[in-house]
Design an enzyme around this catalytic site. Structure first.
Site, PDB file in Angstrom:
ATOM      1  N   HIS A  71     -13.409  -1.766  -4.707  1.00 23.46           N
ATOM      2  CA  HIS A  71     -12.460  -1.103  -4.106  1.00 23.46           C
ATOM      3  C   HIS A  71     -11.078  -1.918  -4.120  1.00 23.46           C
ATOM      4  O   HIS A  71     -11.361  -2.876  -3.156  1.00 23.46           O
ATOM      5  CB  HIS A  71     -12.791  -0.128  -3.136  1.00 23.46           C
ATOM      6  N   ASP A 188     -12.306  -7.544   2.101  1.00 28.56           N
ATOM      7  CA  ASP A 188     -12.712  -6.421   2.080  1.00 28.56           C
ATOM      8  C   ASP A 188     -11.842  -5.464   1.275  1.00 28.56           C
ATOM      9  O   ASP A 188     -10.949  -4.768   1.917  1.00 28.56           O
ATOM     10  CB  ASP A 188     -13.393  -5.847   3.125  1.00 28.56           C
ATOM     11  N   GLU A 222     -12.293   3.967  -1.110  1.00 27.81           N
ATOM     12  CA  GLU A 222     -13.415   3.524  -0.482  1.00 27.81           C
ATOM     13  C   GLU A 222     -13.479   3.638   0.927  1.00 27.81           C
ATOM     14  O   GLU A 222     -14.378   4.095   1.458  1.00 27.81           O
ATOM     15  CB  GLU A 222     -13.916   2.277  -1.107  1.00 27.81           C
ATOM     16  N   HIS A 323     -12.974  -5.929   8.794  1.00 25.87           N
ATOM     17  CA  HIS A 323     -12.074  -5.244   9.117  1.00 25.87           C
ATOM     18  C   HIS A 323     -11.458  -5.637  10.481  1.00 25.87           C
ATOM     19  O   HIS A 323     -10.863  -5.040  11.238  1.00 25.87           O
ATOM     20  CB  HIS A 323     -13.070  -3.931   9.660  1.00 25.87           C
TER      21      HIS A 323
END
Length: 349
Positions: A71, A188, A222, A323
């Protein structure tokens, strides 16, 4: 012949990707970047209605398909309120905490098509003024954007074109080190997107005939739960999400190997596919770790929840401090690329 994986090329691609703002809901520019990359290589692509991109490489068997996904959407925010003092309240996009963006530079993407910079701060930042500067809760009420413009009230802010609903992206602060690390926000999952693009490029350069028609979904929702739950052909048997490996206390995943997920918050991944990936790693001397991610969901688990009758799996490079201020190592990128290279040429489970 070009050496593969070309880690320097992968890292350069990651740097380009993370530098394109793309919080979930604001992904057209980065999808266009990926589309252009593939179009230059004569790869067949199309966009789904959600704005994701699907690329297809033909294989010998057209009755059974594979799909790999990564993603390109990231964490971000949205303007929730234009405050009377000229600052902005924000609503978060994706699953992260306010403390992870305190002090971060950001961009407000206005509906008029221009960007305005700012900094995300606590309202009670100054220790010379606020007694609770260190103890006040980092939450939606206390965190705000200080806009880089001379604004004293809400009217001044709106005169710049800023309004409720404008997207906010975070400065990636991407850097590489001589010791082989790459650190940046949004590894990510842009590290995995770069890996898939490199994989497609290698298949073409080596004129590899894949055993099965293989699709590559670059999903764009996502982080909010539904990026990879559609546009899966009925012929698709195996569906492999390529996403970050989660690191922390009690985790086996590290920054140097490929992480093979056996279970996340959605439940176990397919045992046969997991064992097949492990066998490929062992056979080809690929460094790997098996792991469970306790608070995690992937595009593969979203596809299962959507009712698709598929064999699903999840692998990816190990990413530290997910994150937040993320980091991985070139060794993890290389091991992940090697595993995927052998996987797409292998027989199905």
């Amino acid at each position: 012949m070009t050496t593969y994986p070309n880690t320097e090329e992968t890292i350069q691609l990651i740097q380009e990707l993370v530098s394109i703002p793309s919080p979930s809901g604001y992904t057209d520019n980065v999808i266009q970047f990926v589309e252009d990359y593939l179009t230059k290589r004569d790869v067949d692509t199309y966009r789904n209605r959600k704005g994701g991109l699907i690329a297809t490489l033909p294989g010998q068997d057209t009755t059974r398909h594979r799909m790999l996904t990564a993603h390109v959407d990231t964490l971000g925010a949205m303007v929730k309120e234009v405050k009377g003092n000229g600052r902005l309240k924000i609503a978060l996009i994706g699953g992260f905490k306010f403390n992870s963006i305190e002090g971060e530079y950001c961009r407000i993407h206005t509906a008029g098509g221009h960007d305005i910079t700012g900094t995300i701060l606590m309202h009670q930042t100054s220790v010379h003024v606020y007694k609770d500067a260190g103890t006040a809760e980092r939450n939606e009420d206390n965190m705000e954007i200080r806009v880089d413009a001379r604004v004293e009230n809400a009217d001044d802010v709106r005169a710049l074109g800023i309004e409720v609903g404008d997207f906010v992206s975070f400065d990636p602060r991407v850097e590489t080190t001589d010791s082989g690390f790459i650190k940046s926000r949004h590894l990510d999952d842009k590290a995995s997107v770069a890996i898939l693009l490199q994989l497609i490029k290698r298949v073409q350069e080596e004129n590899i005939t894949l055993p099965y028609t293989t699709h590559f979904l670059i999903s764009n929702n996502e982080e909010i739960g539904y990026g990879g739950n559609s546009n899966i052909t009925p012929e698709t048997v195996e569906y492999l999400a390529v996403d970050m490996g989660a690191m922390g206390d009690g985790q086996a995943t590290d920054e140097y190997t490929v992480s093979i997920c056996v279970k996340d918050a959605s439940g176990p991944y397919h045992l046969g596919l997991r064992n097949h990936l492990v066998e490929l790693a062992r056979k080809n001397n690929i460094g790997y770790q098996l792991d469970i991610y306790p608070y995690y969901g992937s595009d593969a688990s979203a596809a299962i929840r959507a009712g698709h009758d598929i064999v699903h799996g999840l692998v990816g490079p190990g990413i530290d401090s997910s994150h937040a201020f993320e980091r991985t190592h070139e060794a993890s990128l290389t091991n992940t690329e090697h595993l995927l290279y052998h996987y797409i040429q292998s027989e199905m489970v």
